[in-house]
Every structure is written in C-alpha cells, then in structure tokens.
Motif scaffolding. Structure first.
Motif, PDB file in Angstrom:
ATOM      1  N   SER A   2       0.838  -1.215   0.000  1.00 51.03           N
ATOM      2  CA  SER A   2       0.000   0.000   0.000  1.00 51.03           C
ATOM      3  C   SER A   2       0.859   1.246   0.000  1.00 51.03           C
ATOM      4  CB  SER A   2      -0.943  -0.023   1.204  1.00 51.03           C
ATOM      5  OG  SER A   2      -0.188  -0.032   2.408  1.00 51.03           O
ATOM      6  N   ASP A   3       2.026   1.206   0.723  1.00 48.59           N
ATOM      7  CA  ASP A   3       2.898   2.388   0.742  1.00 48.59           C
ATOM      8  C   ASP A   3       3.441   2.657  -0.654  1.00 48.59           C
ATOM      9  OD1 ASP A   3       2.449   2.655   3.404  1.00 48.59           O
ATOM     10  OD2 ASP A   3       4.272   1.618   4.012  1.00 48.59           O
ATOM     11  N   LEU A   4       3.847   1.594  -1.320  1.00 46.52           N
ATOM     12  CA  LEU A   4       4.384   1.767  -2.661  1.00 46.52           C
ATOM     13  C   LEU A   4       3.307   2.289  -3.615  1.00 46.52           C
ATOM     14  CD1 LEU A   4       6.868   1.353  -4.436  1.00 46.52           C
ATOM     15  CD2 LEU A   4       6.078  -0.978  -4.890  1.00 46.52           C
ATOM     16  N   SER A   6       0.671   4.008  -2.718  1.00 49.04           N
ATOM     17  CA  SER A   6       0.326   5.380  -2.316  1.00 49.04           C
ATOM     18  C   SER A   6       1.337   6.380  -2.857  1.00 49.04           C
ATOM     19  CB  SER A   6       0.264   5.466  -0.795  1.00 49.04           C
ATOM     20  OG  SER A   6       0.066   6.789  -0.396  1.00 49.04           O
ATOM     21  N   ILE A   7       2.629   5.970  -2.732  1.00 47.49           N
ATOM     22  CA  ILE A   7       3.662   6.897  -3.240  1.00 47.49           C
ATOM     23  C   ILE A   7       3.506   7.067  -4.747  1.00 47.49           C
ATOM     24  CG2 ILE A   7       6.144   7.138  -3.630  1.00 47.49           C
ATOM     25  CD1 ILE A   7       6.561   5.785  -0.901  1.00 47.49           C
ATOM     26  N   SER A  10       0.525   9.287  -5.514  1.00 43.80           N
ATOM     27  CA  SER A  10       0.736  10.735  -5.281  1.00 43.80           C
ATOM     28  C   SER A  10       1.551  11.350  -6.420  1.00 43.80           C
ATOM     29  CB  SER A  10       1.447  10.954  -3.941  1.00 43.80           C
ATOM     30  OG  SER A  10       2.785  10.453  -3.981  1.00 43.80           O
ATOM     31  N   ASN A  44       5.638  14.833   0.665  1.00 42.22           N
ATOM     32  CA  ASN A  44       4.735  14.567   1.797  1.00 42.22           C
ATOM     33  C   ASN A  44       5.567  14.349   3.065  1.00 42.22           C
ATOM     34  OD1 ASN A  44       2.441  14.727   0.219  1.00 42.22           O
ATOM     35  ND2 ASN A  44       2.537  12.533  -0.336  1.00 42.22           N
ATOM     36  N   ARG A  47       7.117   9.034   7.104  1.00 45.40           N
ATOM     37  CA  ARG A  47       6.529   8.215   8.170  1.00 45.40           C
ATOM     38  C   ARG A  47       7.647   7.462   8.882  1.00 45.40           C
ATOM     39  NH1 ARG A  47       2.255   3.784   6.413  1.00 45.40           N
ATOM     40  NH2 ARG A  47       4.149   2.989   5.441  1.00 45.40           N
ATOM     41  N   ILE A  49       9.346   4.584  10.842  1.00 47.42           N
ATOM     42  CA  ILE A  49       9.251   3.135  11.058  1.00 47.42           C
ATOM     43  C   ILE A  49      10.485   2.736  11.834  1.00 47.42           C
ATOM     44  CG2 ILE A  49       9.151   0.870   9.957  1.00 47.42           C
ATOM     45  CD1 ILE A  49       7.873   2.150   7.566  1.00 47.42           C
ATOM     46  N   TYR A  53      13.002   6.952   8.878  1.00 53.11           N
ATOM     47  CA  TYR A  53      11.855   7.656   8.266  1.00 53.11           C
ATOM     48  C   TYR A  53      11.812   7.297   6.803  1.00 53.11           C
ATOM     49  CZ  TYR A  53      11.523  10.537  12.471  1.00 53.11           C
ATOM     50  OH  TYR A  53      11.370  10.965  13.751  1.00 53.11           O
ATOM     51  N   LEU A  54      10.645   6.909   6.402  1.00 49.38           N
ATOM     52  CA  LEU A  54      10.445   6.577   5.015  1.00 49.38           C
ATOM     53  C   LEU A  54       9.527   7.611   4.364  1.00 49.38           C
ATOM     54  CD1 LEU A  54       9.950   2.723   5.186  1.00 49.38           C
ATOM     55  CD2 LEU A  54      12.004   3.987   4.543  1.00 49.38           C
ATOM     56  N   THR A  56       6.791   9.376   1.926  1.00 45.56           N
ATOM     57  CA  THR A  56       5.407   8.972   1.630  1.00 45.56           C
ATOM     58  C   THR A  56       4.932   9.531   0.292  1.00 45.56           C
ATOM     59  OG1 THR A  56       4.577  10.868   2.872  1.00 45.56           O
ATOM     60  CG2 THR A  56       4.830   8.758   4.054  1.00 45.56           C
TER      61      THR A  56
END
Length: 836
Positions: A2-4, A6-7, A10, A44, A47, A49, A53-54, A56
C-alpha cells in the motif's frame, strides 16, 4: 504494498496536474497578457518506522504565476511614453501636409497678391489690373480662412479623440474597480486565480497606453490607480470604487482642455497629461496646433493692419482716400477665420498716392519730378508752452511769468499746431518793449514787428521749429484779410465779436433761434497818463487813428475816438463811451454782422494799447491753415537787467487738423527763380509759402526739396523758370506710390520677430516640421525601450515553447515512472494474492 502504491499514486496525481499546467501554458502561448504558470511540488511528510523515516510521496502544492512587479511597471511606463508619440507624429504630419500644400498653404496666395499689386503699380489706371488685384486679394483672404478652417478641423478631431480616450479610461477604471471587488473574496494574492491577475495587469497596460498611471497593490492583489503627481492625488481606482474623468474647455482659454476627476462628486483638477495617447494628442494641441493657430491669427492681423495702413494712405480712382482693403467679421475680430475682403468695386482700389506732381510743359530744363510724403519731424516745440497747450475751451490757461532773456531778447511761446481753432493768446500788462511775433516754419512773418538781422539769426533756425533752409520774409507782416498768409484771419490787438445768446420760449421752455447781439469791446479800468498818442499808433477796424495830445483822460479818449469815427455810416459806426471807469467801444444794436478790432498801427505797441485799458490779444478766427511759431520779444530790457517777464493767457476751442490732408486740399507751385533758388507758392491765395536755395544732397545723385513732409525729387537739376505743380491727385491715377508701397510690404519685416509675412509663415511650417522630426526620432528610441521592456517581461512571464516542451517531456517521464511504480505495486499485490 500500500505504501508503494500510495507513493506512486501521489506522483501520478502531482505530475498529471503538472502536465495540465504545462499544457495550459502551451495553449496560451499567443494569448495577450498571459503570464506563464509554474507548478510547485512538495514532498509529503515522512513516516517513522522504527528508527528510520520513510518517504510517503509528493503532493501538488500550487500553481505559481511568473510575475515581476518592477518589470511590469517598467513595461507600463515605456508603453505610455511610446503611445504618446504616435498621435503626436500623426497629427503633426497632417498639419505639415496642410500648411505646405500649394492649394491650401498661404505662400502661394501671398505671392499672387503681391504679384498682382506689382502689375497694378505699372498701370494704376487699368480696370483689368484692378479687378485682378481684387481677385487675388480675395484669394488671400480666402486662403487665410481655409487654413483656419483646417486648423479648426484638427482641433475638433483631436478633441474628439481625447474625449473618446477619456471615455475608455473611465470604462477601464470601472472594470478595475469591479475586479478589485472580485479579489476581495481572498485575503492573499497567492489565493487569487492567475487568470484574474493577468486580466488585472492587462487592464493596467491598456490604461497606461492612454495615460501615465501610478499603482499600488494591496495584499490580496487589488490595485489603487492614480493619475496625479503622487499616489495620493488624482486617484481613479481605490478598492471597489472608480472615479470618472470629464473633459472641459478652459474658462480662461476656451481653446485649451482641462481634465476634472469626479466632476459631480468631489471635483479634482488633473495635472497636465504628457504621456499616453491622450498626452500625445494634448502635446499636439498645446505645443503645435495652438501656437500654429495663434501664429496664423497674428499673421492675418499683421497683414490686415499693414495692408490697410498703406491702402488708407492712397487715393482710389474717384479721387477719394482709400478705405480698408481687408477686415474681420465682427464675431471673429483678429482671427484668420474671420478675415474678409471689404471692397468689391475695382474703382475703390487705392492704387495712387495722395499727391502728384505735374511738370510745366514749357519748362526749359529736362528735370522730371516725383513727389512722396512722409510724416515730417521738426526740431523745437510741438505745442504751446506749458499749460497754454491745455487751454481748450472752456478752460483758460495762464502762464503768470514767462521769462525773456536779455541775451537774445525773445522767448518761444511754442507752436500753434495746424488746425487750432478760434485761438486767443493774450499779453497781460505788457512792458514798453514787449510784443508778440508770429512766424511760419519757413520764416514768413505774419504778426509783430520786423526783425533785425540779429533777431533773424537767433529766431529763424531749425532749433526753434523752422524748416531747414527757411528764410525770413515780411511780405505778409500784419497783412489784412484777405491779403494775408493763406487768407488766414489773424489779428493782434483788442477785439470784440458779435455774440449769440440762446433764447427760450417763455411758455413752453423750448429752445429758439439764438439772438445776435452787437459787438461791444470793454477795457479794463482806465488810468490817466501824461504822454500823448502819436498818429498811426492805433487802427480801428483798419482805420488809422490820428494823434491825441496829452495828458490822456478817459473823457479825452472817448471824445477822440468818437471824432475819428464820426464820418463812418451811422448803421456801422463805432461809438466810444464810459462804463464804470472803463472805455467801451460798441456798434449800433442793429448791427449784428461786424466786429470791433482796435489794433496796432505802424507806431503802436502792446504797452500803448495798455494805456487805453486793453490787453493785447493774438486772435485767429477759424482754423489755422499752417503750423505757426509764436514768440514774445522785448526790445526795452534795461541794460542792468538780465531778463524781463510777462504774463500770457490762452484759450482755443479745439485742435483738429491734418497737415497731410491740408496739403492735399491746396495746390502748390514750385517755381525756380534761378537754377538754385525757388519759391513755393499756394495757387489759391498766391501766398509765398517758402523761398529757399536748392541744396544738393551728398547722399543722393538726384536733387530734392522738402516742404511739410512733401518730398520732391528731380531726375536732373532744374533750370531757371522751371515750374512744378503739386496737387492732391484727385482723379486717383497720377501716381502709383500707394501700390509701390504695398509691393514694398512683401520685403519688409512686419512681424514682431522682424521677418517678412511670407518668411514668418515658412518659419512656422519649419517649426512644425522640426516637431515632426523630433517626434519620429523619439518614437524610434521609445520603440526600442518598449521592446526591451517587453522582452524583459517575456523573459519572466512569457511562454517559451522550447521550455514548455522540455517540461512536458520531463513531467511525462515522471508521470510514466510513477505509473510504473503503481503497476509494480499492483503486480506485487497480485503475486501475494496468488500464494496458496
């Protein structure tokens, strides 16, 4: 996954909008006033982890409008300056075309007018030449009116252009106020739509093309617009309110325009507009058209004045003095638009001079004469001495003590100008040797006692008002009418005239015919004296009175006078009587036609008349036909004294004379008694006016003589017996002097600047041409400045297809890459779903 996803999502969204912005730039590459838009992408928030920080992804932050306020302001200013030259150059070129056109310009008409005058001068009697002269004179007047009409058309056209442009200013101001209202929805300019800001700047640029403006922007992008010297003056737009400009004619000078802001609210006068289209039109009106129009008016006034002055000085074909050739319409006095030809009859053209000279055909010499007139300038007095010159009836003026220096034995009482009417000049209580002397400017002695050589040398000279070369003559000394100088009724002594008394109706009070009363001469209080009276001391109405032995008493004088007049007819007999101790001489009451004159005989003096109780008065009936010089002499100043004095009193009814017209009314004959001696004789009265010697002029090859402004020039030296007659040219064809004088105007510097009429007009055309050249140069220079400002603005706000294509490829690749990320995320997600 989902993160991939989402990025990637965006990024796709951000670059989709970036591609849309670039596409919008490309679509508006030729849209006037469009400002290039750029995108702002922001990462953005990351986040956390664990300890790392990764990212977004990214998001589309804003569309940024590429704009520089300073560059935009510079563009507006350069636009105002450039636009001011376009109407100026256009109008000036049209004005040059009008003034320089042969069919409309003034030069051709002026040349034709003087050419026809030159032709008429060669043949003043020609009716054809007179008609041609009138035609070309009317053509000149018409050309003045046509030029003025063209100037008026330019004036109206430029005014309408200004009024139209002012209407556009008012419309643009209203649009800007409405735009400010739309911007009020947001508090910051960054929140405003770029298109709205572009529209605002486009309106400001359009406004600056009409008039120079000053601007200030609020935080939300709303604009304040001013046309004053400062931002606080001449405000047209503020917030959501606009103020209209109205154009009015100046009260002081209706030809000038004034601009009033908000005339029906709080009126405010605008300063002079010098930039923008309106500034160019106003510069043309105020700096070119108005001066050219004023110059044309002045030139027409100078032309009319100069031509009329010459024409009035001439004589027409009917022998009458010329009238004005040109004039102005009553409502357009002094304006070129009102000039008109006043004469329609060719016979009224005053081509001839006021004098002509006729050579006697029997002259033995070959001399031919030419006559001209110029206002004479004499040395010496120009009027009676002191307050005597102010003695116009009912005023009586007295000089109580006129000094006579013993060194010369006389003093001047001034000049009796030609045309002086009904003069009485009185010596009050004169001394034993005091008397009046009256001479003409040419030394003709009219009244007084003959002068000795010493007195002649002192009195008959130019410094006392005499003509140069005047000689002394007693030919008409103490002459009796009509055998006097020019028939003048001049008398020195005591005089009484028939008097007129106004009568009124006793019942109605209406004025009736005046009642004539017989002449009565009343002296001052009589004082007895011991000395006798010699024979011929007095004359009573030209009758020499006999001697009277002393002592003198009032009774003996009365008896003496009555005895002397006893042989006169009863109806006209002069009777002596006594009244309150005064000697009275009177005519019969029925005699209302004859005066009484108690004058001086061959041996009489004013002091003798004083013994009878009478002052000595110089009396001139009617108007004097010539200038007369008056002196008071004293031959009995004591040896020990340096001077004597006498009281003088004067009164006259009026002074109304014109020497030039008096000369025209007479006929003069110049008769040479020898090769160098000549006389000037009045043919009507046969009076000798002057006797002189013809003196060669070292500055001229021809000989000449002058008399009261008349100048007679001879082609060769006259001979003894030659005669030349000068008259008033009453048939109007004997002298072309007026037309020659009119032709001479062409080369005379008549304008205030000393230029000729034609040169003054050409100079004005050249001045307009200089303005046109300067405007053309200024326009070229300002065009460069404007292009530089436009390029500076395009460098920041303009759309470059190369740059946009590059950005399009870059954003497209980024969009595709992010889409690939999403595709990868979906593939990974699908792989997970397939695991069993």
């Amino acid at each position: 996954m989902s993160d991939l996803l989402s990025i990637g999502s965006s990024g796709v969204t951000a670059y989709q909008r970036a591609l849309a912005t670039v596409s919008n730039n490309i679509a508006n590459v030729n849209t006037d006033g469009y400002s290039r838009q750029d995108v702002s992408l922001t990462a953005n928030l990351p986040r956390q982890i664990g300890n790392i920080y990764l990212g977004t992804g990214t998001h589309f932050d804003a569309v940024q409008r590429k704009y520089d306020a300073f560059v935009e302001s510079n563009l507006r200013n350069s636009n105002s300056d450039l636009q001011s030259q376009k109407p100026l150059l256009s109008y000036v070129n049209r004005l040059i075309d009008i003034m320089g056109d042969e069919s409309i310009g003034l030069t051709t008409a002026m040349n034709l007018f003087f050419e026809s005058a030159r032709d008429l001068a060669t043949d003043p009697a020609s009716v054809v030449s007179r008609n041609i002269f009138l035609r070309d004179a009317d053509g000149l007047a018409t050309r003045f009116r046509q030029l003025a009409g063209q100037f008026d058309l330019l004036d109206k056209e430029s005014r309408q252009a200004v009024e139209t442009d002012v209407g556009q200013i008012n419309a643009l101001s209203a649009q800007l106020a409405q735009m400010n209202k739309q911007m009020a929805k947001h508090s910051l300019q960054a929140s405003q739509p770029s298109e709205l800001l572009d529209q605002r700047d486009s309106l400001l640029r359009e406004l600056s093309s009409l008039v120079a403006i000053k601007t200030r922007f609020e935080s939300n992008g709303a604009v304040i617009v001013s046309v004053g010297d400062t931002l606080n003056q001449g405000i047209l737009v503020s917030q959501t309110t606009s103020r209209a400009i109205n154009v009015l004619s100046s009260i002081i000078d209706p030809g000038r325009l004034e601009f009033i802001i908000d005339p029906y609210g709080k009126p405010e006068t605008m300063p002079a507009i010098t930039s923008g289209k309106i500034g160019g039109a106003m510069s043309f009106r105020d700096q070119v058209l108005q001066p050219a129009s004023d110059s044309l008016d002045n030139l027409s006034a100078v032309t009319v004045m100069a031509v009329n002055q010459v024409h009035r000085d001439g004589v027409d074909a009917k022998g009458q003095l010329g009238d004005d050739l040109f004039g102005f319409a009553t409502e357009k006095a002094g304006k070129a638009s009102g000039i008109q030809l006043l004469l329609q009859d060719a016979s009224q053209v005053a081509a001839a001079g006021q004098f002509r000279v006729i050579d006697n055909p029997l002259n033995s010499g070959t001399a031919q004469a030419r006559v001209a007139y110029a206002q004479p300038i004499f040395q010496g007095p120009t009027q009676l001495l002191g307050d005597l010159a102010l003695a116009r009836a009912p005023q009586i003026s007295t000089l109580p003590s006129v000094t006579i220096e013993a060194s010369q034995g006389f003093t001047s009482l001034g000049l009796i100008p030609m045309g002086t009417q009904s003069l009485d000049l009185t010596l009050q209580t004169p001394g034993p040797g005091q008397s009046l002397q009256v001479l003409t400017r040419d030394g003709r002695h009219l009244i007084g006692s003959a002068l000795n050589d010493t007195q002649q040398g002192l009195m008959v000279k130019a410094g006392n008002g005499m003509e140069v070369g005047a000689t002394y003559s007693t030919q008409t000394l103490n002459g009796k009418t009509p055998a006097t100088y020019l028939g003048i009724d001049i008398f020195m002594g005591a005089k009484a005239s028939v008097s007129m008394v106004q009568q009124f109706n006793a019942t109605t009070g209406e004025a009736q015919a005046p009642l004539a009363l017989a002449a009565k001469l009343t002296g001052n209080t009589f004082v007895d004296s011991a000395d006798p009276i010699a024979a011929n001391t007095f004359q009573l109405n030209d009758q020499n009175l006999p001697a009277l032995s002393g002592p003198l008493t009032l009774a003996s004088v009365v008896n003496w006078l009555n005895t002397a007049t006893s042989n006169q007819p009863v109806a006209s007999r002069i009777t002596a009587s006594v009244l309150d101790g005064k000697l009275v001489l009177s005519r019969p009451t029925s005699n209302t036609t004859q005066d009484i004159r108690l004058g001086l005989g061959a041996h009489g003096t004013p002091s003798d008349l004083q013994r009878l109780g009478f002052n000595t008065t110089l009396s001139i009936e009617g108007a004097t036909p010539d200038d007369l010089l008056v002196f008071v002499t004293d031959s009995a100043i004591p040896a020990a004294a340096t001077s004597s004095s006498v009281s003088v009193q004067a009164q006259f009814s009026d002074i109304a004379g014109d020497m030039k017209q008096a000369l025209r009314a007479s006929q003069l004959k110049v008769s040479f008694t020898s090769n160098t001696q000549y006389k000037i004789i009045d043919n009507r009265t046969q009076s000798v006016l002057a006797e002189r010697t013809l003196v060669p002029d070292p500055l001229s090859t021809t000989s000449s003589l002058s008399y009261r402004g008349l100048k007679l020039e001879f082609s060769t030296a006259p001979k003894q017996g030659d005669e030349f007659t000068i008259d008033g040219n009453h048939d109007g064809i004997g002298n072309n002097e007026t037309m020659l004088a009119l032709v001479a105007l062409e080369s005379q510097g008549l304008t205030p600047s000393g230029m000729t009429l034609t040169d003054a007009y050409i100079e004005r055309v050249n001045q307009v041409g200089n303005v046109a050249r300067q405007a053309a140069i200024a326009e070229q220079a300002l065009e460069v400045v404007y292009r530089q400002a436009q390029e500076a603005r395009d460098g920041i706000s303009g759309v470059s297809l190369d740059e946009e294509a590059s950005a399009l490829v870059r954003f497209q690749q980024a969009y595709q890459a992010n889409a690939k990320v999403m595709q990868t995320a979906m593939s990974l997600f699908d792989s997970i779903l397939q695991i069993r």
